[in-house]
Enzyme design. Sequence first.
Site, short mmCIF file in Angstrom:
data_model
loop_
_atom_site.label_atom_id
_atom_site.label_comp_id
_atom_site.label_asym_id
_atom_site.label_seq_id
_atom_site.Cartn_x
_atom_site.Cartn_y
_atom_site.Cartn_z
N ARG A 286 1.47 -75.49 -20.00
CA ARG A 286 1.03 -74.74 -21.18
C ARG A 286 2.16 -74.03 -21.90
NH1 ARG A 286 -3.21 -75.61 -18.23
NH2 ARG A 286 -1.73 -75.21 -16.58
N HIS B 264 6.13 -62.10 -17.74
CA HIS B 264 5.77 -63.28 -18.54
C HIS B 264 5.22 -62.72 -19.87
CE1 HIS B 264 4.59 -67.17 -19.72
NE2 HIS B 264 3.91 -67.57 -18.67
C1 NCD Z 1 1.34 -68.80 -15.22
C2 NCD Z 1 2.80 -68.67 -14.83
O1 NCD Z 1 3.57 -69.63 -14.91
O2 NCD Z 1 3.15 -67.57 -14.46
N1 NCD Z 1 1.06 -69.94 -15.97
C3 NCD Z 1 1.24 -69.93 -17.31
O3 NCD Z 1 2.31 -69.66 -17.81
N2 NCD Z 1 0.18 -70.20 -18.07
C4 NCD Z 1 0.40 -68.60 -14.12
C5 NCD Z 1 0.57 -69.38 -12.85
O4 NCD Z 1 1.45 -70.20 -12.69
O5 NCD Z 1 -0.25 -69.14 -11.97
#
Ligand code: NCD
Length: 353
Positions: free
Chosen positions: A81, A158
């Site tokens: 994503r 993030h």
């Molecule tokens: C998350 C991540 O990479 O931290 N995914 C994301 O970016 N949508 C959550 C995860 O990996 O569990």
Amino acid sequence: MLTPNLTADPATWTGSSLVSVKQLTPEGLHRLLVLALDMRTIYKYKSSGEFDRSHVTASQSYKTCATGKILSNVFYEASTRTSCSFQAAILRLGGTVINVNATSSSAKKGETLSDTIRCLECYADVTVLRHPETGSVPMVAATSLKPVLNAGDGTNEHPTQALLDIFTMVDCVANFNNVPPSQWSVNVLDGKTIAMVGDLKNGRTVHSLSRLLSTCGAKNVTLKYVSPEVLRMPGYVMEDVGGGGGVVEQIEETDLNSVVSGGCDVIYVTRIQKERFASEDEYNEVNGCYIIGNDTMALDKSGKCVLLHPLPRVGEIKEEVDTDERAKYFEQMENGMYVRMALLASVLGVVPK
Ligand code: NCD
């Protein structure tokens, strides 16, 4: 590159990196979220009239504002994503992308991360970077010449996920409560209860999201942290959240069903982060600790509790829940593209007038 406080107008964010949600201010965040609404209006709600963003529907400039701009997309950890939505975002703004596969780049030959990024920024105008080490992305951003956007640094932060999470919460809570478009703001979350569920120790999404909820301008928010004892939200994150001002209470829980039946406005579910565990045995002890099914959702008496997940899910939410109108994780995923379009246009200095 500068990692300043991102104040009032995203149109002034030109050249800035985003490595932490701590950089965001309520005013800047609000303007960015409204810009993301504009982006979505153009691609999705052009004729529905759901939001009065009529000033943008006629504008082609949003689709071409990043013409000639190049994004380098650098992922040292798996991603679907985040990587693809950044890619789609720059393409929808008229720009292009260089995808760097860290397993076949010179990183394999032992090149340092800083050197790899220094190289890529000779070719591109903005870098999106995901790396397994905590602090690696801020470290690179501090010396790079072009904007660096943190797509996840280990268990730390993030920030772009937190942006799309807040966007989706505001949007869904506003829709469920018939809030008029003129009042679309983080303040629809005032007084709301948000439950975060799962691996709160290792999940960087909840570390960024809880901090941003405390500083975004929403008032009197209650956070319920639902996890097994060994996966508690770290104390240093809770300290940040406590100092942010917008969260009145942080409550640690273990029983998900009692939290849902007790009443909450948003449930934010996370994956147990298998790759962060020292051993398979330790992972197996907590794997499957919370599984949300129709039975869990039936405990929400309001019928308006928004169910979110950053995805990927690995069993935490049963597929039977997908058709429930409170299940908003696919919408959340799509919103990520619009939010990233807004952010890219801002740091590239091409926000349409
Ligand atoms: C998350 C991540 O990479 O931290 N995914 C994301 O970016 N949508 C959550 C995860 O990996 O569990």
